[in-house]
Design an enzyme around this catalytic site. Structure first.
Site, PDB file in Angstrom:
ATOM      1  N   PHE A 125       0.977  -1.163   0.337  1.00 54.32           N
ATOM      2  CA  PHE A 125      -0.388   0.114  -0.271  1.00 54.32           C
ATOM      3  C   PHE A 125       1.236   1.099  -0.006  1.00 54.32           C
ATOM      4  O   PHE A 125       1.684   1.555   0.680  1.00 54.32           O
ATOM      5  CB  PHE A 125      -0.796   0.119   1.376  1.00 54.32           C
ATOM      6  CG  PHE A 125      -1.718   1.382   1.444  1.00 54.32           C
ATOM      7  CD1 PHE A 125      -3.002   0.591   0.930  1.00 54.32           C
ATOM      8  CD2 PHE A 125      -1.802   2.137   1.325  1.00 54.32           C
ATOM      9  CE1 PHE A 125      -4.415   1.321   0.387  1.00 54.32           C
ATOM     10  CE2 PHE A 125      -2.648   2.807   1.398  1.00 54.32           C
ATOM     11  CZ  PHE A 125      -4.269   3.001   1.364  1.00 54.32           C
ATOM     12  N   GLY A 126       0.719   1.583  -0.930  1.00 46.82           N
ATOM     13  CA  GLY A 126       2.220   3.232  -1.399  1.00 46.82           C
ATOM     14  C   GLY A 126       1.658   4.370  -1.232  1.00 46.82           C
ATOM     15  O   GLY A 126       0.687   4.884  -2.058  1.00 46.82           O
ATOM     16  N   ARG A 277      21.465 -16.678  34.503  1.00 45.27           N
ATOM     17  CA  ARG A 277      22.797 -15.778  34.073  1.00 45.27           C
ATOM     18  C   ARG A 277      23.239 -16.078  35.923  1.00 45.27           C
ATOM     19  O   ARG A 277      22.718 -15.413  35.783  1.00 45.27           O
ATOM     20  CB  ARG A 277      22.954 -14.831  33.206  1.00 45.27           C
ATOM     21  CG  ARG A 277      23.768 -14.279  33.924  1.00 45.27           C
ATOM     22  CD  ARG A 277      25.121 -14.317  32.628  1.00 45.27           C
ATOM     23  NE  ARG A 277      26.201 -13.884  32.597  1.00 45.27           N
ATOM     24  CZ  ARG A 277      27.554 -13.812  32.608  1.00 45.27           C
ATOM     25  NH1 ARG A 277      27.642 -15.481  32.319  1.00 45.27           N
ATOM     26  NH2 ARG A 277      28.395 -13.147  32.480  1.00 45.27           N
ATOM     27  N   GLN A 345      19.888  -5.046  28.288  1.00 48.56           N
ATOM     28  CA  GLN A 345      20.339  -4.299  29.489  1.00 48.56           C
ATOM     29  C   GLN A 345      20.748  -5.603  30.061  1.00 48.56           C
ATOM     30  O   GLN A 345      21.518  -5.797  30.911  1.00 48.56           O
ATOM     31  CB  GLN A 345      19.782  -3.808  29.812  1.00 48.56           C
ATOM     32  CG  GLN A 345      21.261  -2.775  31.507  1.00 48.56           C
ATOM     33  CD  GLN A 345      22.258  -1.897  30.958  1.00 48.56           C
ATOM     34  OE1 GLN A 345      22.345  -1.990  29.906  1.00 48.56           O
ATOM     35  NE2 GLN A 345      23.056  -2.153  31.639  1.00 48.56           N
ATOM     36  N   ILE A 346      19.930  -6.758  30.243  1.00 49.87           N
ATOM     37  CA  ILE A 346      19.136  -7.981  31.138  1.00 49.87           C
ATOM     38  C   ILE A 346      20.397  -8.689  30.573  1.00 49.87           C
ATOM     39  O   ILE A 346      21.171  -9.505  31.408  1.00 49.87           O
ATOM     40  CB  ILE A 346      18.003  -8.434  31.810  1.00 49.87           C
ATOM     41  CG1 ILE A 346      17.586  -7.096  32.398  1.00 49.87           C
ATOM     42  CG2 ILE A 346      18.632  -9.531  31.299  1.00 49.87           C
ATOM     43  CD1 ILE A 346      15.653  -8.202  32.323  1.00 49.87           C
ATOM     44  N   GLU A 372       3.210   3.391  10.540  1.00 48.58           N
ATOM     45  CA  GLU A 372       1.362   3.435  10.224  1.00 48.58           C
ATOM     46  C   GLU A 372       1.300   4.265  11.435  1.00 48.58           C
ATOM     47  O   GLU A 372       0.689   4.168  12.026  1.00 48.58           O
ATOM     48  CB  GLU A 372       1.391   1.648  10.885  1.00 48.58           C
ATOM     49  CG  GLU A 372       1.227   1.096   9.642  1.00 48.58           C
ATOM     50  CD  GLU A 372      -0.053   0.029  10.087  1.00 48.58           C
ATOM     51  OE1 GLU A 372       0.326  -0.838   8.955  1.00 48.58           O
ATOM     52  OE2 GLU A 372      -0.852   0.090   9.871  1.00 48.58           O
TER      53      GLU A 372
HETATM   54  C1  FAD Z   1       9.958   0.208   7.584  1.00 46.27           C
HETATM   55  C2  FAD Z   1       9.271   1.017   7.505  1.00 46.27           C
HETATM   56  C3  FAD Z   1       8.368   0.509   6.333  1.00 46.27           C
HETATM   57  C4  FAD Z   1       7.012   1.630   5.945  1.00 46.27           C
HETATM   58  N1  FAD Z   1       5.895   0.763   5.134  1.00 46.27           N
HETATM   59  C5  FAD Z   1       5.501   1.303   4.776  1.00 46.27           C
HETATM   60  C6  FAD Z   1       4.431   1.747   3.691  1.00 46.27           C
HETATM   61  O1  FAD Z   1       4.031   0.513   3.903  1.00 46.27           O
HETATM   62  N2  FAD Z   1       3.345   1.920   3.438  1.00 46.27           N
HETATM   63  C7  FAD Z   1       3.852   3.605   3.375  1.00 46.27           C
HETATM   64  O2  FAD Z   1       2.583   4.531   2.565  1.00 46.27           O
HETATM   65  N3  FAD Z   1       4.792   3.589   4.461  1.00 46.27           N
HETATM   66  C8  FAD Z   1       4.997   3.293   4.919  1.00 46.27           C
HETATM   67  N4  FAD Z   1       6.250   3.435   5.715  1.00 46.27           N
HETATM   68  C9  FAD Z   1       6.160   5.082   5.933  1.00 46.27           C
HETATM   69  C10 FAD Z   1       6.528   5.889   7.019  1.00 46.27           C
HETATM   70  O3  FAD Z   1       4.616   4.969   7.356  1.00 46.27           O
HETATM   71  C11 FAD Z   1       6.409   7.154   7.230  1.00 46.27           C
HETATM   72  O4  FAD Z   1       7.372   6.719   7.572  1.00 46.27           O
HETATM   73  C12 FAD Z   1       6.167   7.542   8.434  1.00 46.27           C
HETATM   74  O5  FAD Z   1       4.210   7.872   8.464  1.00 46.27           O
HETATM   75  C13 FAD Z   1       6.742   9.221   9.160  1.00 46.27           C
HETATM   76  O6  FAD Z   1       6.329   9.928   8.033  1.00 46.27           O
HETATM   77  P1  FAD Z   1       7.583  10.414   7.702  1.00 46.27           P
HETATM   78  O7  FAD Z   1       9.073   9.651   7.735  1.00 46.27           O
HETATM   79  O8  FAD Z   1       7.751  11.389   6.303  1.00 46.27           O
HETATM   80  O9  FAD Z   1       8.202  11.532   8.944  1.00 46.27           O
HETATM   81  P2  FAD Z   1       7.689  13.318   8.651  1.00 46.27           P
HETATM   82  O10 FAD Z   1       6.209  13.027   8.491  1.00 46.27           O
HETATM   83  O11 FAD Z   1       8.762  13.812   8.048  1.00 46.27           O
HETATM   84  O12 FAD Z   1       8.265  13.038  10.149  1.00 46.27           O
HETATM   85  C14 FAD Z   1       9.133  13.168  11.601  1.00 46.27           C
HETATM   86  C15 FAD Z   1       9.058  13.733  12.624  1.00 46.27           C
HETATM   87  O13 FAD Z   1       8.084  14.904  12.972  1.00 46.27           O
HETATM   88  C16 FAD Z   1       7.095  14.289  13.733  1.00 46.27           C
HETATM   89  N5  FAD Z   1       6.313  15.255  13.293  1.00 46.27           N
HETATM   90  C17 FAD Z   1       5.721  15.416  12.204  1.00 46.27           C
HETATM   91  N6  FAD Z   1       4.342  16.300  12.447  1.00 46.27           N
HETATM   92  C18 FAD Z   1       4.499  16.537  13.384  1.00 46.27           C
HETATM   93  C19 FAD Z   1       3.498  17.802  14.175  1.00 46.27           C
HETATM   94  N7  FAD Z   1       2.413  18.164  13.286  1.00 46.27           N
HETATM   95  N8  FAD Z   1       3.490  17.702  15.363  1.00 46.27           N
HETATM   96  C20 FAD Z   1       4.739  16.589  16.552  1.00 46.27           C
HETATM   97  N9  FAD Z   1       6.190  16.221  15.507  1.00 46.27           N
HETATM   98  C21 FAD Z   1       5.734  15.876  14.175  1.00 46.27           C
HETATM   99  C22 FAD Z   1       7.428  12.909  13.362  1.00 46.27           C
HETATM  100  O14 FAD Z   1       6.338  12.635  14.301  1.00 46.27           O
HETATM  101  C23 FAD Z   1       8.872  12.928  13.202  1.00 46.27           C
HETATM  102  O15 FAD Z   1       8.581  12.576  14.248  1.00 46.27           O
HETATM  103  C24 FAD Z   1       7.284   2.942   6.177  1.00 46.27           C
HETATM  104  C25 FAD Z   1       8.229   3.346   6.938  1.00 46.27           C
HETATM  105  C26 FAD Z   1       9.815   2.263   7.472  1.00 46.27           C
HETATM  106  C27 FAD Z   1      10.469   2.907   7.785  1.00 46.27           C
END
Ligand code: FAD
Length: 392
Positions: A125-126, A277, A345-346, A372
């Site tokens: 799901f992209g 341990r 840690q443990i 998610e």
């Molecule tokens: C291994 C992996 C698998 C994934 N699989 C999928 C998938 O199958 N499909 C898909 O669509 N996506 C997928 N993702 C993407 C994932 O859902 C996003 O990385 C995630 O939603 C965060 O988006 P971002 O990385 O752009 O972070 P950003 O949105 O850039 O956020 C960066 C930081 O800012 C914080 N932040 C942002 N806005 C606010 C606000 N208003 N107030 C306070 N804090 C804020 C966030 O919480 C975060 O800590 C995956 C990611 C990973 C790492």
């Protein structure tokens, strides 16, 4: 004892069966595949034969006719020993298949769901893009209708199950127009479209070099004038945003089950090691400090599990569950992260060796607070549900 819940005999039987499979088949192979960074297709196929990919779908579409609770039980048991395998199931079912099952036309369901429900194929799901993560409305991928076809252009990133050998399709969200609101402001019209693997112009980039979740399949995707038939529209045009929000709400409950399983796995490893341990002439668990650490791990796991199954039962009962899904996701991911820290840690120096499950959980757990919907996004949702409209 892995469950503190009132489960039916059948549900308990399923949890026990998956627990046994996790311990006997998944756990012994976890280090090898983690090191090779390969999805173990044989194990995925076995999970398919066990019916795990079809749990919440009706038999008419190759499913097992069970509910979201059963899906959570299976994901939890697998995550105890291997989070990558658990997320392959969780994302495969929750994000890959469920949107098609819920909102697809009869033809789309007949064509795509049965192989996915049997675990013979995987779907992604992209949604996420460089400018659209937490703020999914920032989507820049576009799709325009031309001679009965959608022409898609753009990029997606971090998409789970999108480039495996058995990936059959990816559902992408794309901007298909603009809507003018009553107040005159303009809002992007987002639509979900099914893109079969191998469609010309759809390129799967190389797998990411991730900190953890090494065997889970995650790729960036590029769409250059990708043409798919107009019938590949999923759900209603312009409902992509509302629909994916619904899918994410539901998906995050199964994700919370994954986090609960990870928390449980760390707890079990910590107990096992603390009893065995010997340091200063006694088991390390005989020190109150260590015993209390483990008692806290148990408390976190218990809270995570209760929050998760409360949300899952609400889905099954058709009750509102938005707040409960976010609570479960946040509580359980924080529990997993804290338990992974304490378990490592443990285990002392051995907790820093990749061959030990606690080390893998330690690397894997971080993403639980990100994927998610980050913890901050869950807080936004909870605050909004409490009436703080401007919480974002
Ligand atoms: C291994 C992996 C698998 C994934 N699989 C999928 C998938 O199958 N499909 C898909 O669509 N996506 C997928 N993702 C993407 C994932 O859902 C996003 O990385 C995630 O939603 C965060 O988006 P971002 O990385 O752009 O972070 P950003 O949105 O850039 O956020 C960066 C930081 O800012 C914080 N932040 C942002 N806005 C606010 C606000 N208003 N107030 C306070 N804090 C804020 C966030 O919480 C975060 O800590 C995956 C990611 C990973 C790492």
């Amino acid at each position: 004892m892995s469950h503190d819940l009132d489960l039916t005999t059948e549900q308990q039987k399923l949890a026990d069966q998956v627990r046994e499979f996790a311990d006997e088949v998944v756990a012994p192979a976890a280090y090898e595949y983690d090191t090779k960074r390969e999805l173990p297709y044989g194990i995925i196929a076995e999970m398919g034969r066990m019916g795990l990919f079809g749990l919440p779908f009706s038999p008419e579409y190759g499913g097992q006719g069970k509910t979201y609770v059963e899906l959570c039980l299976a994901v939890e048991q697998l995550a105890r020993v291997d989070q990558s395998i658990a997320v392959t199931l969780e994302a495969g079912v929750g994000l890959g298949t469920m949107p098609i099952y819920r909102r697809g036309t009869e033809e789309q369901k007949q064509r795509w769901v049965p192989p996915l429900a049997r675990g013979e194929a995987l779907a992604g799901f992209g949604l996420t893009e460089a400018e659209a993560g937490s703020d999914a409305a920032g989507t820049q991928t576009t799709a325009r209708l031309e001679n009965g076809e959608w022409v898609i252009n753009g990029t997606k990133q971090f998409i789970t199950n999108s480039g495996s050998e058995i990936t059959s399709l990816v559902t992408v969200t794309a901007v298909t127009g603009e809507e003018t609101r009553v107040d005159g402001s303009v809002k992007k019209e987002l639509t979900a479209i099914l893109v079969p693997a191998g469609t010309p112009g759809f390129t799967v980039g190389p797998a990411y070099d991730k900190v953890g979740w090494h065997t889970s399949d995650t790729h960036p995707l590029t769409f250059e004038d990708v043409r798919v038939p107009e019938e590949n529209l999923l759900g209603e045009r312009g409902r992509g945003f509302a629909n994916f929000i619904q899918s994410l709400d539901e998906g995050r409950v199964a994700f919370a089950a994954l986090c609960t399983g990870a928390a449980q796995g760390c707890l079990e490893e910590a107990i096992r090691y603390a009893k065995k341990r010997q340091v200063f002439g006694r088991a390390i668990g005989d020190n109150q400090h260590i015993a209390f650490m483990i008692a806290r791990m148990q408390a976190r796991t218990h809270s995570a599990r209760l929050a998760t199954y409360d949300a899952a039962h609400r889905i099954v009962a058709g009750k509102p569950f938005k707040m409960q899904a976010s609570l479960a996701k946040m509580i359980s991911s924080e529990a997993a992260m804290a338990n992974a820290h304490d378990a490592a840690q443990i285990w002392g120096g051995y907790g820093f060796l990749n061959e030990n499950a606690v080390a893998r959980h330690y690397r894997d757990a971080k993403v639980l607070e990100i994927g998610e919907g980050t913890t901050e996004v869950q807080l936004m949702i909870i605050a909004r549900e409490l009436g703080f409209g401007a919480a974002a």
